[in-house]
Design an enzyme around this catalytic site. Structure first.
Site, PDB file in Angstrom:
ATOM      1  N   ASP A 129      69.257 -12.270  14.568  1.00 16.71           N
ATOM      2  CA  ASP A 129      69.631 -11.589  15.472  1.00 16.71           C
ATOM      3  C   ASP A 129      67.563 -11.652  16.136  1.00 16.71           C
ATOM      4  OD1 ASP A 129      70.105  -9.320  14.899  1.00 16.71           O
ATOM      5  OD2 ASP A 129      69.171  -9.268  12.933  1.00 16.71           O
TER       6      ASP A 129
ATOM      7  N   HIS B 185      66.132 -14.326   5.914  1.00 17.98           N
ATOM      8  CA  HIS B 185      67.775 -13.229   5.708  1.00 17.98           C
ATOM      9  C   HIS B 185      67.973 -13.869   3.567  1.00 17.98           C
ATOM     10  CE1 HIS B 185      71.385 -13.178   5.143  1.00 17.98           C
ATOM     11  NE2 HIS B 185      71.459 -11.993   6.790  1.00 17.98           N
TER      12      HIS B 185
HETATM   13  N1  ACO Z   1      58.025 -13.076   7.761  1.00 12.90           N
HETATM   14  C1  ACO Z   1      57.094 -13.823   7.126  1.00 12.90           C
HETATM   15  N2  ACO Z   1      56.823 -13.425   5.777  1.00 12.90           N
HETATM   16  C2  ACO Z   1      58.537 -13.432   5.412  1.00 12.90           C
HETATM   17  C3  ACO Z   1      59.658 -13.132   6.137  1.00 12.90           C
HETATM   18  C4  ACO Z   1      59.345 -12.936   7.849  1.00 12.90           C
HETATM   19  N3  ACO Z   1      59.891 -12.586   8.505  1.00 12.90           N
HETATM   20  N4  ACO Z   1      60.941 -12.891   5.950  1.00 12.90           N
HETATM   21  C5  ACO Z   1      60.239 -13.130   4.116  1.00 12.90           C
HETATM   22  N5  ACO Z   1      58.555 -13.463   3.980  1.00 12.90           N
HETATM   23  C6  ACO Z   1      58.273 -14.273   2.683  1.00 12.90           C
HETATM   24  C7  ACO Z   1      58.018 -12.812   2.259  1.00 12.90           C
HETATM   25  O1  ACO Z   1      56.206 -11.931   2.873  1.00 12.90           O
HETATM   26  C8  ACO Z   1      58.121 -13.561   0.451  1.00 12.90           C
HETATM   27  O2  ACO Z   1      57.222 -14.539   0.400  1.00 12.90           O
HETATM   28  P1  ACO Z   1      56.057 -14.349  -0.628  1.00 12.90           P
HETATM   29  O3  ACO Z   1      56.696 -14.869  -1.204  1.00 12.90           O
HETATM   30  O4  ACO Z   1      54.944 -14.596  -0.780  1.00 12.90           O
HETATM   31  O5  ACO Z   1      55.920 -12.801  -1.648  1.00 12.90           O
HETATM   32  C9  ACO Z   1      59.108 -14.763   1.203  1.00 12.90           C
HETATM   33  O6  ACO Z   1      59.268 -14.360   2.514  1.00 12.90           O
HETATM   34  C10 ACO Z   1      60.689 -13.960   1.025  1.00 12.90           C
HETATM   35  O7  ACO Z   1      60.784 -13.106   1.432  1.00 12.90           O
HETATM   36  P2  ACO Z   1      61.779 -11.518   0.172  1.00 12.90           P
HETATM   37  O8  ACO Z   1      61.476 -10.327   1.910  1.00 12.90           O
HETATM   38  O9  ACO Z   1      61.595 -10.842  -0.976  1.00 12.90           O
HETATM   39  O10 ACO Z   1      62.834 -12.030   0.959  1.00 12.90           O
HETATM   40  P3  ACO Z   1      63.807 -11.553   0.917  1.00 12.90           P
HETATM   41  O11 ACO Z   1      65.181 -12.757   1.241  1.00 12.90           O
HETATM   42  O12 ACO Z   1      64.637 -10.702   0.288  1.00 12.90           O
HETATM   43  O13 ACO Z   1      64.571 -10.571   2.181  1.00 12.90           O
HETATM   44  C11 ACO Z   1      64.171 -10.110   4.717  1.00 12.90           C
HETATM   45  C12 ACO Z   1      65.162 -11.046   3.463  1.00 12.90           C
HETATM   46  C13 ACO Z   1      64.613  -8.894   4.628  1.00 12.90           C
HETATM   47  C14 ACO Z   1      65.859 -10.611   6.001  1.00 12.90           C
HETATM   48  C15 ACO Z   1      63.292 -10.800   5.169  1.00 12.90           C
HETATM   49  O14 ACO Z   1      63.085 -11.982   5.097  1.00 12.90           O
HETATM   50  C16 ACO Z   1      62.336 -10.068   6.978  1.00 12.90           C
HETATM   51  O15 ACO Z   1      61.851  -8.957   6.102  1.00 12.90           O
HETATM   52  N6  ACO Z   1      62.651 -10.728   8.004  1.00 12.90           N
HETATM   53  C17 ACO Z   1      62.574 -10.168   8.680  1.00 12.90           C
HETATM   54  C18 ACO Z   1      63.668  -8.843   9.547  1.00 12.90           C
HETATM   55  C19 ACO Z   1      64.922  -9.438  10.523  1.00 12.90           C
HETATM   56  O16 ACO Z   1      64.968 -10.592  10.706  1.00 12.90           O
HETATM   57  N7  ACO Z   1      66.110  -8.714  10.205  1.00 12.90           N
HETATM   58  C20 ACO Z   1      67.147  -9.066  10.195  1.00 12.90           C
HETATM   59  C21 ACO Z   1      68.690  -9.956   9.053  1.00 12.90           C
HETATM   60  S1  ACO Z   1      69.600 -10.342   9.411  1.00 12.90           S
HETATM   61  C22 ACO Z   1      70.600  -8.789   9.581  1.00 12.90           C
HETATM   62  O17 ACO Z   1      70.823  -7.851   8.838  1.00 12.90           O
HETATM   63  C23 ACO Z   1      71.572  -9.367  10.219  1.00 12.90           C
END
Ligand code: ACO
Length: 429
Positions: A364, A307
């Site tokens: 979610d 998140h």
């Molecule tokens: N699975 C695997 N790796 C992940 C995941 C995941 N679900 N989420 C983040 N990471 C990793 C990224 O690859 C990144 O790795 P790196 O630092 O080696 O490049 C690191 O963790 C940080 O990720 P970011 O995308 O920069 O984190 P951010 O805080 O911007 O993103 C997000 C948050 C978009 C929710 C992300 O965690 C994601 O895509 N999750 C899956 C989708 C999801 O569940 N969305 C619902 C959010 S809740 C809502 O909207 C109600």
């Protein structure tokens, strides 16, 4: 809204002192409103990750602690002890209602649930295979054409009626969007039912037979709605505020919020999480998917994990996990996907990759399983989210209009396009 900003100090930027403010909880902020006047420079913050766009007294998230407060009350306590109407009143008015206030508010909402009869005809313009969110964007926007008398945003009484109408009519519209897409007749609201029971009645009853709302399921759905009601200045809430900042019609502003919520990165993630659990299918395939999620060359991510704000367990996910088990027990279904979800969560929470990156289950992760068990098809997951979030959207819209510092939203940009040049006639290009 009366401002409660307190100055905590100053910060020097480009040699100039700017005030630093503190709120009740959370990060301090640097007031850069005069930055451009003094330095001639803008700030650059794509996605507004470091920018507080407003002062707000409604919701607070501490992402490191995994804490979510509505008007100061922890979400877990509200989900356990309050119902939809009480929580909606709290978000709107700032305090929990007394018994009398609650009864009056319940009554005000209940007696606004019907929609204008001509509004029903509006639905005929949509294709039968339209997504319910597409219908809701259009239908909610159209409310502005039906209830124009409550849209003088400068009149507090008109604002109040618009707020009540919006919260009351949203379940009716969401249920109508659902019924339309499955080809069943619209079901009128019933004033003897509670808010969430009434919504279930409008979704699941048909004229041909009696339908009795299952109280356990209605109570679980009520909890799910409470969890989704507000979440600070997220994308859809910021959209509602930005649309409203121009003085736009409140129903049109909520339609803008619905459009934003529809995106898969926002409201659509619960559907994606359910799809992923289905794709994994059995517990023995979890290691394969964990490996895919960790592989940098693979775009796959564990849906329902991670998140932007929570760098700890999303407190809503805990309540959702419990609600999920309650619903499955009440409907007497043993969903193998719940076992897959629990095992996946266990493995991910112990895995170094997820621990190091602070990736925890978000709301979610369990909501798709729960909503499916409640009888909703996937296409209704985001409309249900929109129904609940309407309370937060409209509370934030009203707070913005009552904020003495409110201005039309108008971000700046860092322009990197072509430099000024003279027009070239077509025969010389
Ligand atoms: N699975 C695997 N790796 C992940 C995941 C995941 N679900 N989420 C983040 N990471 C990793 C990224 O690859 C990144 O790795 P790196 O630092 O080696 O490049 C690191 O963790 C940080 O990720 P970011 O995308 O920069 O984190 P951010 O805080 O911007 O993103 C997000 C948050 C978009 C929710 C992300 O965690 C994601 O895509 N999750 C899956 C989708 C999801 O569940 N969305 C619902 C959010 S809740 C809502 O909207 C109600």
């Amino acid at each position: 809204m009366q401002s409660k900003i307190q100055q905590a100090g100053t910060a020097i930027i480009e040699g100039t002192e700017f005030p630093v403010y503190k709120g009740t909880h959370g990060n301090e902020v640097i007031d850069i409103r005069n930055l451009t006047k003094v330095t001639g420079k803008f700030t650059f913050d794509p996605g507004f990750t470091s920018t507080a766009s407003c002062e707000s007294q409604i919701t607070f998230i501490d992402g490191d602690e995994g804490m979510l407060l509505y008007r100061g009350y922890p979400i877990e306590q509200l989900a356990e002890q309050a119902d939809f109407i009480e929580t909606a009143y709290l978000l709107l008015e700032g305090e929990l209602p007394t018994r009398e206030e609650c009864a009056k508010f319940r009554n005000d909402i209940t007696y606004h649930t019907m929609v204008h009869e001509h509004f029903l005809k509006f639905f005929d313009g949509f294709r039968r295979d339209a997504h319910p969110m597409a219908i809701m964007c259009g239908a909610v926007g159209a409310l502005s054409a039906f209830y124009h008398d409550s849209t003088d945003i400068h009149d507090p009484e008109a604002r109040k009626i618009a707020v009540h109408r919006m919260i009351a009519k949203m379940p009716t519209i969401a249920a109508m969007a659902y019924k339309y897409t499955i080809g069943q007749p619209f079901v009128y609201p019933r004033n003897d039912l509670h808010y969430t029971e009434n919504f279930m009645h409008m979704c699941f009853s048909v004229p041909a037979e009696d339908y009795e709302v299952n109280k356990t399921l209605a109570s679980a759905l009520d909890k799910i709605f409470i969890l989704h009601m507000d979440h600070e200045q997220n994308a859809s809430t910021s959209t509602v505020r930005l649309a409203g900042s121009s003085g736009a019609n409140p129903f049109a502003c909520i339609a803008a919020g619905i459009a934003c919520l529809w995106g898969p990165a926002h409201g659509g993630a619960n559907e994606a999480a359910l799809n992923m659990l289905q794709e994994i299918g059995t517990v023995d395939r979890i290691p394969e998917y964990i490996a895919k999620a960790k592989d940098k060359s693979d775009p796959f991510r564990l849906m329902g994990f991670g998140h932007r704000v929570y760098k700890n367990y999303d407190p809503r996910a805990k309540v959702m996990q419990k609600a999920s088990a309650e619903v499955l027990e009440a409907v007497g279904v043993k969903d193998p996907l719940l076992d897959v979800a629990k095992e996946l969560e266990k493995i991910a929470l112990e895995d170094e990759y997820f621990v190091e990156k602070k990736l925890y289950p978000n709301i979610d992760f369990y909501s798709g399983i729960t909503l499916r068990a409640l009888g909703f098809p996937r296409s209704m997951f985001t409309p249900l989210f929109a129904l609940a979030r309407t309370v937060g959207w409209i509370a934030q819209w009203r707070e913005m209009l009552e904020d003495p510092n409110q201005k039309i939203g108008r971000p700046r940009q860092l322009y990197t396009g072509a430099a000024k040049r003279d027009f070239v006639p077509m025969d010389q290009r």
